[in-house]
Design a protein around this motif. Structure first.
Motif, PDB file in Angstrom:
ATOM      1  N   ASP A  27      12.539   9.946  70.829  1.00 25.71           N
ATOM      2  CA  ASP A  27      12.365  11.023  69.840  1.00 25.71           C
ATOM      3  C   ASP A  27      11.588  10.556  68.615  1.00 25.71           C
ATOM      4  N   TYR A  28      11.810   9.307  68.238  1.00 29.97           N
ATOM      5  CA  TYR A  28      11.183   8.801  67.007  1.00 29.97           C
ATOM      6  C   TYR A  28      10.564   7.434  67.246  1.00 29.97           C
ATOM      7  N   LYS A  29       9.455   7.202  66.557  1.00 32.48           N
ATOM      8  CA  LYS A  29       8.868   5.857  66.558  1.00 32.48           C
ATOM      9  C   LYS A  29       9.084   5.254  65.171  1.00 32.48           C
ATOM     10  N   LEU A  30       9.655   4.042  65.130  1.00 30.40           N
ATOM     11  CA  LEU A  30       9.819   3.349  63.848  1.00 30.40           C
ATOM     12  C   LEU A  30       8.459   2.777  63.455  1.00 30.40           C
ATOM     13  N   VAL A  31       7.921   3.249  62.328  1.00 30.74           N
ATOM     14  CA  VAL A  31       6.600   2.814  61.872  1.00 30.74           C
ATOM     15  C   VAL A  31       6.745   1.656  60.891  1.00 30.74           C
ATOM     16  N   LYS A  32       7.686   1.842  59.947  1.00 26.44           N
ATOM     17  CA  LYS A  32       7.916   0.796  58.934  1.00 26.44           C
ATOM     18  C   LYS A  32       9.379   0.745  58.550  1.00 26.44           C
ATOM     19  N   PHE A  33       9.810  -0.443  58.158  1.00 30.74           N
ATOM     20  CA  PHE A  33      11.166  -0.635  57.646  1.00 30.74           C
ATOM     21  C   PHE A  33      11.066  -1.724  56.586  1.00 30.74           C
ATOM     22  N   ASN A  34      11.585  -1.461  55.395  1.00 31.34           N
ATOM     23  CA  ASN A  34      11.509  -2.448  54.318  1.00 31.34           C
ATOM     24  C   ASN A  34      12.789  -2.473  53.496  1.00 31.34           C
ATOM     25  N   GLY A  35      13.251  -3.682  53.202  1.00 33.14           N
ATOM     26  CA  GLY A  35      14.408  -3.823  52.323  1.00 33.14           C
ATOM     27  C   GLY A  35      14.388  -5.188  51.665  1.00 33.14           C
ATOM     28  N   GLY A  36      14.596  -5.222  50.345  1.00 30.00           N
ATOM     29  CA  GLY A  36      14.759  -6.488  49.633  1.00 30.00           C
ATOM     30  C   GLY A  36      13.459  -7.141  49.206  1.00 30.00           C
ATOM     31  N   GLN A  37      13.489  -7.768  48.029  1.00 28.54           N
ATOM     32  CA  GLN A  37      12.318  -8.492  47.508  1.00 28.54           C
ATOM     33  C   GLN A  37      12.576  -9.987  47.423  1.00 28.54           C
ATOM     34  N   ALA A  45      16.780   0.326  50.663  1.00 31.18           N
ATOM     35  CA  ALA A  45      15.950   0.115  51.851  1.00 31.18           C
ATOM     36  C   ALA A  45      15.289   1.426  52.263  1.00 31.18           C
ATOM     37  N   GLU A  46      14.159   1.285  52.956  1.00 30.94           N
ATOM     38  CA  GLU A  46      13.379   2.464  53.330  1.00 30.94           C
ATOM     39  C   GLU A  46      12.853   2.328  54.752  1.00 30.94           C
ATOM     40  N   ALA A  47      12.903   3.422  55.499  1.00 31.04           N
ATOM     41  CA  ALA A  47      12.338   3.438  56.852  1.00 31.04           C
ATOM     42  C   ALA A  47      11.388   4.622  56.987  1.00 31.04           C
ATOM     43  N   VAL A  48      10.296   4.409  57.715  1.00 29.70           N
ATOM     44  CA  VAL A  48       9.338   5.481  57.985  1.00 29.70           C
ATOM     45  C   VAL A  48       9.301   5.719  59.496  1.00 29.70           C
ATOM     46  N   LEU A  49       9.525   6.979  59.883  1.00 31.83           N
ATOM     47  CA  LEU A  49       9.545   7.352  61.299  1.00 31.83           C
ATOM     48  C   LEU A  49       8.484   8.398  61.603  1.00 31.83           C
ATOM     49  N   LYS A  50       7.991   8.382  62.846  1.00 31.40           N
ATOM     50  CA  LYS A  50       7.139   9.468  63.331  1.00 31.40           C
ATOM     51  C   LYS A  50       7.935  10.243  64.357  1.00 31.40           C
ATOM     52  N   GLY A  51       7.858  11.571  64.282  1.00 27.31           N
ATOM     53  CA  GLY A  51       8.587  12.418  65.232  1.00 27.31           C
ATOM     54  C   GLY A  51       8.951  13.735  64.588  1.00 27.31           C
ATOM     55  N   ALA A  59      19.800   0.341  59.061  1.00 27.84           N
ATOM     56  CA  ALA A  59      19.608  -0.009  60.479  1.00 27.84           C
ATOM     57  C   ALA A  59      20.744   0.557  61.331  1.00 27.84           C
ATOM     58  N   GLU A  60      21.958   0.561  60.789  1.00 27.95           N
ATOM     59  CA  GLU A  60      23.085   1.142  61.528  1.00 27.95           C
ATOM     60  C   GLU A  60      22.849   2.621  61.809  1.00 27.95           C
ATOM     61  N   PHE A  61      22.294   3.329  60.823  1.00 31.71           N
ATOM     62  CA  PHE A  61      21.996   4.741  61.059  1.00 31.71           C
ATOM     63  C   PHE A  61      20.877   4.890  62.087  1.00 31.71           C
ATOM     64  N   LEU A  62      19.799   4.146  61.919  1.00 25.70           N
ATOM     65  CA  LEU A  62      18.658   4.251  62.835  1.00 25.70           C
ATOM     66  C   LEU A  62      19.057   3.934  64.276  1.00 25.70           C
ATOM     67  N   ASN A  63      20.039   3.067  64.420  1.00 28.43           N
ATOM     68  CA  ASN A  63      20.503   2.676  65.757  1.00 28.43           C
ATOM     69  C   ASN A  63      21.189   3.828  66.498  1.00 28.43           C
ATOM     70  N   THR A  64      21.509   4.927  65.781  1.00 29.62           N
ATOM     71  CA  THR A  64      22.116   6.096  66.436  1.00 29.62           C
ATOM     72  C   THR A  64      21.046   7.053  66.967  1.00 29.62           C
ATOM     73  N   LEU A  65      19.773   6.783  66.653  1.00 27.77           N
ATOM     74  CA  LEU A  65      18.681   7.670  67.076  1.00 27.77           C
ATOM     75  C   LEU A  65      18.008   7.154  68.347  1.00 27.77           C
ATOM     76  N   SER A  66      17.259   8.047  68.995  1.00 26.67           N
ATOM     77  CA  SER A  66      16.452   7.652  70.151  1.00 26.67           C
ATOM     78  C   SER A  66      15.111   7.138  69.626  1.00 26.67           C
ATOM     79  N   LEU A  67      14.925   5.804  69.695  1.00 24.81           N
ATOM     80  CA  LEU A  67      13.735   5.164  69.114  1.00 24.81           C
ATOM     81  C   LEU A  67      12.869   4.512  70.186  1.00 24.81           C
ATOM     82  N   ASP A  68      11.616   4.230  69.812  1.00 22.86           N
ATOM     83  CA  ASP A  68      10.715   3.452  70.676  1.00 22.86           C
ATOM     84  C   ASP A  68      11.327   2.072  70.925  1.00 22.86           C
ATOM     85  N   VAL A  69      10.895   1.415  72.005  1.00 24.33           N
ATOM     86  CA  VAL A  69      11.545   0.182  72.448  1.00 24.33           C
ATOM     87  C   VAL A  69      11.587  -0.908  71.369  1.00 24.33           C
ATOM     88  N   ASN A  70      10.480  -1.118  70.630  1.00 30.29           N
ATOM     89  CA  ASN A  70      10.462  -2.184  69.627  1.00 30.29           C
ATOM     90  C   ASN A  70      11.303  -1.833  68.400  1.00 30.29           C
TER      91      ASN A  70
END
Length: 294
Positions: free
Chosen positions: A34-44, A53-59, A112-123
């Motif tokens: 359903d979604y492709k993870l494009v970007k994920f960023n957290g911490g400097q 933290a921020e995640a960018v998805l396509k879908g 990441a725990e939330f994203l892990n509940t979604l249908s994502l691309d393999v990587n």
């Protein structure tokens, strides 16, 4: 809640520090999602718990806002969803010093725990699943089998301080800051780990700094502190953070923050009470006299 760099009575030992990266091995994409993870960023910085933290998805956005709101409510956290040509999720955690990750809430591992509940691309799936199932809510490294503690120097702690994923550049990294007792050979332990789709790479090591608690340097200074304060409850202790004592072959961190006083170290408007400064000066003067002239 920052770890004081140094406070009375005395810091006689500082944990070793090892930093290492968990690196994702990318695979060719296949299957439906359903979604492709494009970007994920957290911490400097490595030595702080990730506060945002921020995640960018396509879908298709569909019910993602509803799901995210439910997750945030259950976790009692704040965040937001922005929908444009991509979907951006932001989650807020709670900062803490990297040597005490158990006192913070890591925004990146929660996201990441939330994203892990979604249908994502393999990587994307391999990346967030690893974080959610192997690292999240585990500041002591139990799940990976790298926990270690001893009576003298306490527990090893793991802070997942910088997380970066980029589908285009094929980067998926979780940079980790570990503070551990001197008797724990973490590097050898990490070399034995076999984790699916992940390579673990050590990036730096720093030995523990240690002066025995019964050394004359320690006992003399603690006695001087006790004489001037009447404090017999607090004892010399081990620190997860680092101090300038490391620069000396045989050095300890002695003060200047008194137990129970507000710690404003590393913060805006850092201050010290004048009476504390005068008391510390008396302690230092006698400490130097005892060590050098007695």
């Amino acid at each position: 809640g920052f770890t004081p760099d140094a406070m009375f009575p005395l810091v006689y030992a500082e944990k070793a520090r090892t930093t290492f990266d968990h690196k994702l091995e990318f695979k060719s994409e296949e299957g439906n999602f359903d979604y492709k993870l494009v970007k994920f960023n957290g911490g400097q910085v490595l030595n702080m718990v990730v506060a945002s933290a921020e995640a960018v998805l396509k879908g298709e956005a569909r019910d993602i806002e509803e799901k995210f709101d439910k997750f945030l409510a259950a976790e009692k956290l704040e965040g937001e969803v922005k929908v444009s040509d991509v979907i951006t999720l932001v989650l807020k955690g709670k900062a803490a010093h990297g040597s005490t990750p158990q006192f913070g809430i890591n925004a990146a591992t929660k996201l990441a725990e939330f994203l892990n509940t979604l249908s994502l691309d393999v990587n994307g799936k391999n990346y967030v699943e690893y974080i959610a199932t192997r690292l999240a809510n585990d500041p002591f490294g139990k799940v990976l089998g790298i926990e270690y503690s001893d009576d003298e120097m306490g527990a090893s702690t793991y802070n997942y301080g910088i997380l970066k994923y980029d589908a285009v550049e094929k980067i998926g990294v979780i940079s980790t800051d570990c503070r551990h007792p001197k008797n724990f050979d973490l590097v050898s332990k990490l070399a034995t780990l076999k984790e699916d789709n992940m390579v673990i790479e050590v990036t730096s090591t720093k030995e523990a700094h240690y002066v025995p608690k019964d050394d004359e340097l320690v006992t003399t200074l603690v006695d001087v502190y006790r004489k001037h304060t009447g404090d017999t409850k607090n004892d010399a202790f081990v620190l997860g953070g680092g101090t300038y004592a490391r620069c000396l072959k045989k050095g300890v961190a002695f003060g200047l923050l008194f137990p129970g006083k507000q710690d404003t170290m590393h913060q805006a408007n850092e201050f010290l009470e004048i009476e504390d400064l005068l008391l510390a000066t008396a302690i230092y003067a006698e400490g130097i006299y005892q060590l050098c002239c007695e």
